[in-house]
Design a protein around this motif. Sequence first.
Motif, PDB file in Angstrom:
ATOM      1  N   UNK A   1       0.837  -1.119  -0.142  1.00  0.00           N
ATOM      2  CA  UNK A   1       0.168   0.069  -0.019  1.00  0.00           C
ATOM      3  C   UNK A   1       0.987   1.431  -0.045  1.00  0.00           C
ATOM      4  N   UNK A   2       1.994   1.082   0.616  1.00  0.00           N
ATOM      5  CA  UNK A   2       3.023   2.529   0.799  1.00  0.00           C
ATOM      6  C   UNK A   2       3.436   2.747  -0.654  1.00  0.00           C
ATOM      7  N   UNK A   3       3.991   1.618  -1.149  1.00  0.00           N
ATOM      8  CA  UNK A   3       4.539   1.866  -2.578  1.00  0.00           C
ATOM      9  C   UNK A   3       3.148   2.268  -3.445  1.00  0.00           C
ATOM     10  N   UNK A   4       2.093   1.784  -3.515  1.00  0.00           N
ATOM     11  CA  UNK A   4       1.260   1.911  -4.350  1.00  0.00           C
ATOM     12  C   UNK A   4       0.566   3.763  -4.171  1.00  0.00           C
ATOM     13  N   UNK A   5       0.620   4.058  -3.021  1.00  0.00           N
ATOM     14  CA  UNK A   5       0.222   5.304  -2.685  1.00  0.00           C
ATOM     15  C   UNK A   5       1.419   6.519  -3.102  1.00  0.00           C
TER      16      UNK A   5
ATOM     17  N   UNK B   1      -2.230  15.657   2.458  1.00  0.00           N
ATOM     18  CA  UNK B   1      -2.124  14.799   3.639  1.00  0.00           C
ATOM     19  C   UNK B   1      -3.170  13.680   4.071  1.00  0.00           C
ATOM     20  N   UNK B   2      -4.308  14.496   4.279  1.00  0.00           N
ATOM     21  CA  UNK B   2      -5.613  13.802   4.174  1.00  0.00           C
ATOM     22  C   UNK B   2      -5.679  12.737   3.356  1.00  0.00           C
ATOM     23  N   UNK B   3      -5.573  12.963   1.980  1.00  0.00           N
ATOM     24  CA  UNK B   3      -5.881  12.197   0.915  1.00  0.00           C
ATOM     25  C   UNK B   3      -5.006  10.941   0.621  1.00  0.00           C
ATOM     26  N   UNK B   4      -3.700  11.243   1.294  1.00  0.00           N
ATOM     27  CA  UNK B   4      -3.052  10.206   1.279  1.00  0.00           C
ATOM     28  C   UNK B   4      -3.205   8.864   2.391  1.00  0.00           C
ATOM     29  N   UNK B   5      -3.641   9.539   3.562  1.00  0.00           N
ATOM     30  CA  UNK B   5      -4.047   8.536   4.439  1.00  0.00           C
ATOM     31  C   UNK B   5      -5.195   7.810   4.208  1.00  0.00           C
ATOM     32  N   UNK B   6      -6.486   8.479   3.524  1.00  0.00           N
ATOM     33  CA  UNK B   6      -7.581   7.984   2.861  1.00  0.00           C
ATOM     34  C   UNK B   6      -7.266   6.817   1.815  1.00  0.00           C
ATOM     35  N   UNK B   7      -6.407   7.172   0.881  1.00  0.00           N
ATOM     36  CA  UNK B   7      -6.065   6.282  -0.130  1.00  0.00           C
ATOM     37  C   UNK B   7      -5.464   5.177   0.446  1.00  0.00           C
ATOM     38  N   UNK B   8      -4.676   5.476   1.235  1.00  0.00           N
ATOM     39  CA  UNK B   8      -4.083   4.204   2.056  1.00  0.00           C
ATOM     40  C   UNK B   8      -4.966   3.138   2.590  1.00  0.00           C
ATOM     41  N   UNK B   9      -6.136   3.712   3.290  1.00  0.00           N
ATOM     42  CA  UNK B   9      -7.038   2.461   3.708  1.00  0.00           C
ATOM     43  C   UNK B   9      -7.743   1.867   2.463  1.00  0.00           C
TER      44      UNK B   9
END
Length: 271
Positions: free
Chosen positions: A72-76, A187-195
């Motif tokens: 997920x980190x690599x994809x984000x 920043x918020x979008x990064x966490x949202x996409x991670x989930x």
Amino acid sequence: MSRLHRPPWAILVIALLLAVPVAYGLTLDPIDASLRNSLEAPSLAFPLGTDQLGRDVLARIAHGFLLDIGLSSAIVAMSFATGLAVGVVAAEFAGRVDRALIFGMDVLTALPQIIIALILAVYLGGGALPLILALGLTGWVKYARIARAAAFSLREREFVTAARVAGGSSAYVLSRHVVPQILPMLAGLIALQFGHTILNIAALGFLGVGIQPPAPEWGAMIAEARPYFSRAPWLAIVPGLFLFALTALALAIARSLSRRRDNALAGLLAS
């Protein structure tokens, strides 16, 4: 510590519930099989039971946690870098370049990401790299839209105009004055996409086009548990619960970051 910066209790509780079993499970072997221990119920020897091959479910959950986090980190990261670059380039050059990029974003938005990712994953074959490419190349559009809108708003700001008048190149102005203003908004979008990415990885693994066995991926673990659900329901329930908890943690972090993003956007539009 002020209330604004104090981490919500929900985030701390979920993180603790994830960290303790994962830390213990990482000391165990997720691949070691023993048919003698096949479908063992949860016990002191096997806190989360064993699967049909006698493998420790807790060990597979813990190592699957690291696997899904890494993927997920690599994809984000790929989605973030691609979307940020496309958004600022579209705003910087405008005209035909902007229209072409907007058309590409509209096409990708019109189709569900998981469907495009599924087609790409099937075409590229299973494995980590095809999975990263399939989800990374379809998840950048939201970043690009936010970055483009913010970059357009920044084009006429005094400090950007002054940098251009002083002879700064487009690359210099974007990297030193535009991109740093955009990052807090993403920043918020990064966490949202991670989930969401965690769920998409599990979905593709469940369909058999993601990470392949014997790698301990949560979606694949749920798929493997289907024939044994009546005898060993924990095989599907446990990875499902961990998948839910990790996604909830990512969404809680995204919610806590959204206020900072909204404040940044409000300040940018008001100035």
